[in-house]
Scaffold this motif. Structure first.
Motif, mmCIF file in Angstrom:
data_model
loop_
_atom_site.group_PDB
_atom_site.id
_atom_site.type_symbol
_atom_site.label_atom_id
_atom_site.label_comp_id
_atom_site.label_asym_id
_atom_site.label_seq_id
_atom_site.Cartn_x
_atom_site.Cartn_y
_atom_site.Cartn_z
ATOM 1 N N ARG A 96 0.710 -1.282 0.126
ATOM 2 C CA ARG A 96 -0.133 0.042 -0.032
ATOM 3 C C ARG A 96 0.954 1.189 -0.157
ATOM 4 N N ALA A 97 1.837 1.254 0.791
ATOM 5 C CA ALA A 97 2.743 2.332 0.686
ATOM 6 C C ALA A 97 3.392 2.657 -0.841
ATOM 7 N N GLN A 98 3.791 1.551 -1.437
ATOM 8 C CA GLN A 98 4.279 1.699 -2.807
ATOM 9 C C GLN A 98 3.106 2.500 -3.561
ATOM 10 N N GLY A 99 1.681 2.081 -3.455
ATOM 11 C CA GLY A 99 0.914 2.736 -3.929
ATOM 12 C C GLY A 99 0.781 4.204 -3.855
ATOM 13 N N LEU A 100 1.022 4.494 -2.728
ATOM 14 C CA LEU A 100 1.065 5.841 -2.285
ATOM 15 C C LEU A 100 2.300 6.775 -2.906
ATOM 16 N N GLY A 101 3.198 5.921 -2.850
ATOM 17 C CA GLY A 101 4.578 6.433 -3.477
ATOM 18 C C GLY A 101 4.294 6.806 -4.819
ATOM 19 N N TYR A 102 3.537 5.860 -5.534
ATOM 20 C CA TYR A 102 3.401 6.004 -7.067
ATOM 21 C C TYR A 102 2.648 7.230 -7.446
ATOM 22 N N VAL A 103 1.499 7.552 -6.515
ATOM 23 C CA VAL A 103 0.762 8.678 -6.834
ATOM 24 C C VAL A 103 1.478 9.946 -6.498
ATOM 25 N N ARG A 104 2.236 9.686 -5.222
ATOM 26 C CA ARG A 104 2.853 11.047 -5.020
ATOM 27 C C ARG A 104 3.837 11.383 -5.847
ATOM 28 N N PHE A 105 4.545 10.593 -6.459
ATOM 29 C CA PHE A 105 5.580 10.982 -7.733
ATOM 30 C C PHE A 105 4.667 11.720 -8.821
ATOM 31 N N ALA A 106 3.606 11.064 -9.071
ATOM 32 C CA ALA A 106 2.869 11.524 -10.435
ATOM 33 C C ALA A 106 2.547 12.946 -10.022
ATOM 34 N N LEU A 107 1.977 13.195 -8.678
ATOM 35 C CA LEU A 107 1.565 14.605 -8.676
ATOM 36 C C LEU A 107 2.769 15.614 -8.448
ATOM 37 N N ALA A 108 3.883 14.954 -7.806
ATOM 38 C CA ALA A 108 5.091 15.858 -7.787
ATOM 39 C C ALA A 108 5.647 16.281 -9.006
ATOM 40 N N TYR A 109 5.651 15.411 -9.997
ATOM 41 C CA TYR A 109 6.292 15.390 -11.577
ATOM 42 C C TYR A 109 5.393 15.046 -12.446
ATOM 43 N N PRO A 110 4.209 15.901 -12.759
ATOM 44 C CA PRO A 110 3.099 15.476 -13.586
ATOM 45 C C PRO A 110 3.734 15.471 -14.950
ATOM 46 N N ALA A 111 4.675 16.385 -15.483
ATOM 47 C CA ALA A 111 5.130 16.317 -16.977
ATOM 48 C C ALA A 111 5.860 15.100 -17.256
ATOM 49 N N ARG A 112 6.961 14.599 -16.192
ATOM 50 C CA ARG A 112 7.522 13.361 -16.418
ATOM 51 C C ARG A 112 6.668 12.377 -16.582
ATOM 52 N N PHE A 113 5.568 12.405 -15.429
ATOM 53 C CA PHE A 113 4.705 11.144 -15.196
ATOM 54 C C PHE A 113 4.048 10.660 -16.823
ATOM 55 N N GLN A 114 3.297 11.769 -17.294
ATOM 56 C CA GLN A 114 2.400 11.813 -18.546
ATOM 57 C C GLN A 114 3.317 11.468 -19.828
ATOM 58 N N LEU A 115 4.567 11.933 -19.847
ATOM 59 C CA LEU A 115 5.468 11.700 -20.929
ATOM 60 C C LEU A 115 6.060 10.141 -20.909
ATOM 61 N N MET A 116 6.234 9.692 -19.581
ATOM 62 C CA MET A 116 6.749 8.373 -19.466
ATOM 63 C C MET A 116 6.133 7.271 -20.273
ATOM 64 N N PHE A 117 4.846 7.292 -20.469
ATOM 65 C CA PHE A 117 3.974 6.345 -20.776
ATOM 66 C C PHE A 117 3.520 6.692 -22.423
ATOM 67 N N ARG A 118 4.126 7.519 -23.027
ATOM 68 C CA ARG A 118 3.920 8.120 -24.310
ATOM 69 C C ARG A 118 4.701 7.752 -25.375
ATOM 70 N N LYS A 119 4.620 6.084 -25.619
ATOM 71 C CA LYS A 119 5.825 5.701 -26.528
ATOM 72 C C LYS A 119 5.887 6.204 -27.879
ATOM 73 N N ASP A 120 4.735 6.806 -28.341
ATOM 74 C CA ASP A 120 4.739 7.448 -29.734
ATOM 75 C C ASP A 120 5.619 8.598 -29.912
ATOM 76 N N ARG A 121 5.994 9.187 -28.745
ATOM 77 C CA ARG A 121 6.747 10.322 -28.736
ATOM 78 C C ARG A 121 8.333 10.167 -28.103
ATOM 79 N N LEU A 122 8.529 8.738 -27.873
ATOM 80 C CA LEU A 122 10.035 8.149 -27.280
ATOM 81 C C LEU A 122 10.463 7.323 -28.469
ATOM 82 N N ILE A 123 11.803 7.161 -28.227
ATOM 83 C CA ILE A 123 12.325 6.143 -28.948
ATOM 84 C C ILE A 123 12.834 4.881 -28.270
ATOM 85 N N ASP A 124 13.158 3.784 -29.078
ATOM 86 C CA ASP A 124 13.466 2.480 -28.373
ATOM 87 C C ASP A 124 14.849 2.833 -28.160
ATOM 88 N N ASP A 125 14.987 2.398 -26.478
ATOM 89 C CA ASP A 125 16.370 2.806 -25.960
ATOM 90 C C ASP A 125 16.536 1.938 -24.943
#
Length: 208
Positions: A96-125
């Motif tokens: 449960r604490a990991q779940g809280l950490g996941y959402v805390r990260f998303a709220l703290a770094y929304p730009a990173r979080f939303q980008l991380m799962f946009r494979k259409d804008r990233l390269i295979d790396d």
């Protein structure tokens, strides 16, 4: 004169500093304008270098965005690791604490979080893949502890479903929060403490 100015600015950076400055500028642009508003030219302008400088370091716009996504997964891994530590010796509390950490990260770094799962804008790396796998491994290890599933063995269908369910819960909650779905219509943004209290209840119901 503009070319001379850009060259002088570029000379003021050493290699790592310019890379860091460009990734910081990219995050600022994403936060202000969203992914569709990002351009290499604007990132270069913000650190006062030539438009060619980002290409030299990252190869393309997708390369620069991928670097930001890698940083995102690395930070998410740290949030998940710290969450597991905060849960102590109780496997359910760690999950449960990991779940809280996941959402805390998303709220703290929304730009990173939303980008991380946009494979259409990233390269295979390979680094991006490794960073994503490291974050997912933190959650998988917590599920293994919670269910008592042996380490080193591939997850069975039931445990895999539990893992995906846990990820879907916090990932979906984070996106709904960032999209303002928990805000009062016509009112202020939802209070982060209220959001966290709600998420705690959801996690307690799902993973007692």
């Amino acid at each position: 004169m503009p070319r001379q100015k850009a060259a002088t600015a570029h000379a003021a950076y050493h290699h790592g500093a310019l890379r860091d400055a460009l990734t910081e500028a990219t995050e600022a642009i994403l936060a202000e304008r969203g992914l569709e508003g990002f351009t290499l030219r604007e990132a270069a302008r913000r650190v006062d270098v030539s438009p060619a400088a980002p290409l030299h370091h990252f190869g393309s716009a997708a390369g620069l965005l991928t670097e930001v996504a890698i940083l995102g997964f690395e930070a998410l891994t740290q949030y998940l690791h710290e969450g597991a530590q905060a849960g102590g010796n109780d496997p359910a509390a760690r999950l449960r604490a990991q779940g809280l950490g996941y959402v805390r990260f998303a709220l703290a770094y929304p730009a990173r979080f939303q980008l991380m799962f946009r494979k259409d804008r990233l390269i295979d790396d390979a680094r991006l893949l490794a960073a994503g796998q490291a974050a997912f491994a933190e959650l998988e290890n917590a599920i293994r502890d919670y269910t008592g599933f042996p380490a080193g063995q591939p997850l069975d269908a039931s445990t895999q479903a539990l893992l995906l369910g846990a990820w879907s819960t916090v990932h979906g909650f984070a996106h709904l929060a960032l999209d303002g779905k928990f805000d009062v219509p016509g009112g202020p943004r939802a209070d982060p403490q209220v959001l966290e209290a709600t998420l705690r209840r959801i996690l307690e119901h799902g993973w007692p």
